[in-house]
Design a protein around this motif. Structure first.
Motif, PDB file in Angstrom:
ATOM      1  N   ILE A  77      -4.905  -1.270  -1.012  1.00 35.10           N
ATOM      2  CA  ILE A  77      -3.581  -1.010  -1.585  1.00 35.10           C
ATOM      3  C   ILE A  77      -3.664   0.136  -2.587  1.00 35.10           C
ATOM      4  N   SER A  78      -4.709   0.139  -3.412  1.00 36.97           N
ATOM      5  CA  SER A  78      -4.884   1.198  -4.418  1.00 36.97           C
ATOM      6  C   SER A  78      -5.048   2.571  -3.765  1.00 36.97           C
ATOM      7  N   ARG A  79      -5.727   2.591  -2.619  1.00 36.12           N
ATOM      8  CA  ARG A  79      -5.947   3.859  -1.901  1.00 36.12           C
ATOM      9  C   ARG A  79      -4.719   4.288  -1.097  1.00 36.12           C
ATOM     10  N   LYS A  80      -3.686   3.424  -1.081  1.00 36.16           N
ATOM     11  CA  LYS A  80      -2.461   3.686  -0.319  1.00 36.16           C
ATOM     12  C   LYS A  80      -2.763   3.842   1.164  1.00 36.16           C
ATOM     13  N   GLU A  81      -3.548   2.890   1.690  1.00 37.30           N
ATOM     14  CA  GLU A  81      -3.903   2.859   3.109  1.00 37.30           C
ATOM     15  C   GLU A  81      -3.304   1.603   3.740  1.00 37.30           C
ATOM     16  N   PRO A  82      -2.087   1.707   4.289  1.00 34.35           N
ATOM     17  CA  PRO A  82      -1.386   0.528   4.802  1.00 34.35           C
ATOM     18  C   PRO A  82      -2.153  -0.245   5.866  1.00 34.35           C
ATOM     19  N   GLU A  83      -2.727   0.467   6.847  1.00 31.07           N
ATOM     20  CA  GLU A  83      -3.419  -0.254   7.924  1.00 31.07           C
ATOM     21  C   GLU A  83      -4.671  -0.959   7.405  1.00 31.07           C
TER      22      GLU A  83
ATOM     23  N   PRO B 164       1.953   2.328 -10.257  1.00 30.01           N
ATOM     24  CA  PRO B 164       0.798   2.125 -11.145  1.00 30.01           C
ATOM     25  C   PRO B 164       0.899   0.806 -11.919  1.00 30.01           C
ATOM     26  N   GLU B 165       2.115   0.413 -12.284  1.00 30.89           N
ATOM     27  CA  GLU B 165       2.308  -0.858 -12.996  1.00 30.89           C
ATOM     28  C   GLU B 165       1.962  -2.043 -12.093  1.00 30.89           C
ATOM     29  N   ASN B 166       2.383  -1.972 -10.807  1.00 29.24           N
ATOM     30  CA  ASN B 166       2.027  -3.018  -9.852  1.00 29.24           C
ATOM     31  C   ASN B 166       0.513  -3.146  -9.726  1.00 29.24           C
ATOM     32  N   LEU B 167      -0.161  -2.013  -9.627  1.00 26.92           N
ATOM     33  CA  LEU B 167      -1.616  -2.018  -9.465  1.00 26.92           C
ATOM     34  C   LEU B 167      -2.301  -2.603 -10.696  1.00 26.92           C
ATOM     35  N   ALA B 168      -1.781  -2.281 -11.870  1.00 31.00           N
ATOM     36  CA  ALA B 168      -2.358  -2.822 -13.105  1.00 31.00           C
ATOM     37  C   ALA B 168      -2.190  -4.338 -13.150  1.00 31.00           C
ATOM     38  N   THR B 169      -1.022  -4.828 -12.742  1.00 30.26           N
ATOM     39  CA  THR B 169      -0.776  -6.271 -12.725  1.00 30.26           C
ATOM     40  C   THR B 169      -1.654  -6.955 -11.695  1.00 30.26           C
ATOM     41  N   LEU B 170      -1.860  -6.288 -10.570  1.00 26.64           N
ATOM     42  CA  LEU B 170      -2.719  -6.841  -9.527  1.00 26.64           C
ATOM     43  C   LEU B 170      -4.163  -6.931 -10.018  1.00 26.64           C
TER      44      LEU B 170
ATOM     45  N   ALA C 100       0.826  -1.209   0.000  1.00 26.80           N
ATOM     46  CA  ALA C 100       0.000   0.000   0.000  1.00 26.80           C
ATOM     47  C   ALA C 100       0.864   1.264   0.000  1.00 26.80           C
ATOM     48  N   GLN C 101       2.056   1.171   0.590  1.00 28.63           N
ATOM     49  CA  GLN C 101       2.948   2.324   0.628  1.00 28.63           C
ATOM     50  C   GLN C 101       3.785   2.458  -0.650  1.00 28.63           C
ATOM     51  N   ARG C 102       4.093   1.307  -1.293  1.00 29.71           N
ATOM     52  CA  ARG C 102       5.111   1.317  -2.343  1.00 29.71           C
ATOM     53  C   ARG C 102       4.621   0.941  -3.740  1.00 29.71           C
ATOM     54  N   ALA C 103       3.412   0.454  -3.875  1.00 28.08           N
ATOM     55  CA  ALA C 103       2.948  -0.045  -5.170  1.00 28.08           C
ATOM     56  C   ALA C 103       2.977   1.047  -6.235  1.00 28.08           C
TER      57      ALA C 103
ATOM     58  N   ILE D 299       1.355  -8.972  -4.921  1.00 27.24           N
ATOM     59  CA  ILE D 299       1.386  -8.099  -3.747  1.00 27.24           C
ATOM     60  C   ILE D 299       2.787  -8.108  -3.141  1.00 27.24           C
ATOM     61  N   ALA D 300       3.383  -9.299  -3.056  1.00 26.80           N
ATOM     62  CA  ALA D 300       4.744  -9.397  -2.512  1.00 26.80           C
ATOM     63  C   ALA D 300       5.722  -8.600  -3.358  1.00 26.80           C
ATOM     64  N   ARG D 301       5.588  -8.687  -4.681  1.00 24.68           N
ATOM     65  CA  ARG D 301       6.495  -7.947  -5.566  1.00 24.68           C
ATOM     66  C   ARG D 301       6.304  -6.435  -5.409  1.00 24.68           C
ATOM     67  N   ALA D 302       5.074  -6.027  -5.115  1.00 24.58           N
ATOM     68  CA  ALA D 302       4.788  -4.590  -4.974  1.00 24.58           C
ATOM     69  C   ALA D 302       5.469  -3.994  -3.746  1.00 24.58           C
ATOM     70  N   THR D 303       5.944  -4.831  -2.812  1.00 24.44           N
ATOM     71  CA  THR D 303       6.664  -4.308  -1.646  1.00 24.44           C
ATOM     72  C   THR D 303       8.039  -3.784  -2.045  1.00 24.44           C
ATOM     73  N   GLY D 304       8.568  -4.277  -3.191  1.00 27.29           N
ATOM     74  CA  GLY D 304       9.917  -3.913  -3.576  1.00 27.29           C
ATOM     75  C   GLY D 304      10.979  -4.683  -2.806  1.00 27.29           C
ATOM     76  N   ASN D 305      10.545  -5.650  -1.981  1.00 26.60           N
ATOM     77  CA  ASN D 305      11.466  -6.464  -1.170  1.00 26.60           C
ATOM     78  C   ASN D 305      11.450  -7.887  -1.713  1.00 26.60           C
ATOM     79  N   GLN D 306      12.522  -8.257  -2.419  1.00 28.38           N
ATOM     80  CA  GLN D 306      12.575  -9.552  -3.082  1.00 28.38           C
ATOM     81  C   GLN D 306      12.511 -10.718  -2.098  1.00 28.38           C
ATOM     82  N   HIS D 307      12.899 -10.497  -0.856  1.00 30.53           N
ATOM     83  CA  HIS D 307      12.890 -11.588   0.119  1.00 30.53           C
ATOM     84  C   HIS D 307      11.462 -12.078   0.399  1.00 30.53           C
ATOM     85  N   PHE D 308      10.504 -11.159   0.407  1.00 24.37           N
ATOM     86  CA  PHE D 308       9.114 -11.582   0.554  1.00 24.37           C
ATOM     87  C   PHE D 308       8.720 -12.485  -0.605  1.00 24.37           C
TER      88      PHE D 308
END
Length: 251
Positions: A212-218, A124-130, A119-122, A158-167
């Motif tokens: 996630i689209s609204r960028k609301e992490p909680e 527009p491309e991530n959102l389209a793929t989602l 939600a913090q890092r996605a 969703i995991a890829r949208a974090t930008g953290n490959q370990h997830f």
């Protein structure tokens, strides 16, 4: 026994043909015809070359994405990824109800935070793929196909949208254990594949996507936590409906 042309028969045929496409792409990568960063043939080119339908090609694309062999960029195409490093985390097999429920507990811890970070890092491309992954789940269901692969794609996106490959690495190694219906006895699948259950799961997926689209992490964390908690309860209910629960059934 499913009759020719029935949804079950067509689903098996689609899945079998999808493996033909997967093997074709993997072979071209192995021989160097397709190198890291190269763009894959278009859907139409693969359809023509292999004599398969667009549905088959899209199923194969989902499988290649799940194997981290390719990535798809919305509106551009699919591209060959570098080979994964051997970072294997030995998580064990989820072969019993107890194992699968334990795996869902692990998913709550991992994917709740994935959703918040997405939600913090996605992008527009991530959102389209989602959104494409959501559409693929519903298309599979409407056609009577197993939607486990597209469901897995949704969670990995969703995991890829974090930008953290370990997830991504951890969730990818969990593989099909991410989707409980792909690991349980056939007698339990009926409830999980019921229209009521599918409608509920789709609604939960959309709640995650919208947060996630609204960028609301909680809100995203809460939606993912609710989805996975509900998945545990659906699995328990499917088990109870298939056979009366006994102490041994949960060990």
């Amino acid at each position: 026994m499913p009759t020719p042309g029935s949804p079950a028969t067509l689903a098996r045929r689609t899945q079998s043909l999808a493996e033909v496409v997967v093997d074709y792409v993997k072979q071209r990568i192995a021989t160097g015809e397709l190198r890291i960063g190269d763009k894959l043939p278009t859907e139409s080119e693969l359809m023509e070359a292999l004599g398969v339908s667009r549905t088959v090609v899209r199923e194969a694309t989902s499988r290649l994405q799940a194997k981290a062999l390719i990535e798809t960029r919305h509106g551009i195409g699919s591209f060959v990824l570098p080979p994964r490093q051997d970072n294997t985390i030995h998580l064990g097999a989820a072969s019993t109800l107890h194992d699968i429920l334990a795996m869902l507990e692990l998913r709550v811890a991992l994917e709740t935070e994935c959703a918040g970070l997405a939600a913090q890092r996605a992008t527009p491309e991530n959102l389209a793929t989602l959104q494409q992954a959501l559409d693929a789940i519903e298309a599979d269901q409407a056609a009577g196909r197993d939607s486990a692969a597209s469901d897995l794609r949704f969670h990995l996106t969703i995991a890829r949208a974090t930008g953290n490959q370990h997830f991504v690495t951890v969730l990818d190694q969990l593989g099909k254990t991410l989707i409980p219906r792909s690991r349980i006895d056939a007698s339990q699948v009926g409830y999980l594949n019921s229209q009521e259950s599918r409608t509920t799961v789709n609604r939960e997926h959309h709640s995650i996507f919208e947060a996630i689209s609204r960028k609301e992490p909680e809100a995203a964390r809460a939606a993912m936590r609710m989805h996975l908690s509900n998945s545990r309860e659906r699995l328990r209910r499917a088990h109870d409906l298939a056979a009366p629960a006994t102490p041994e059934a949960f060990t």
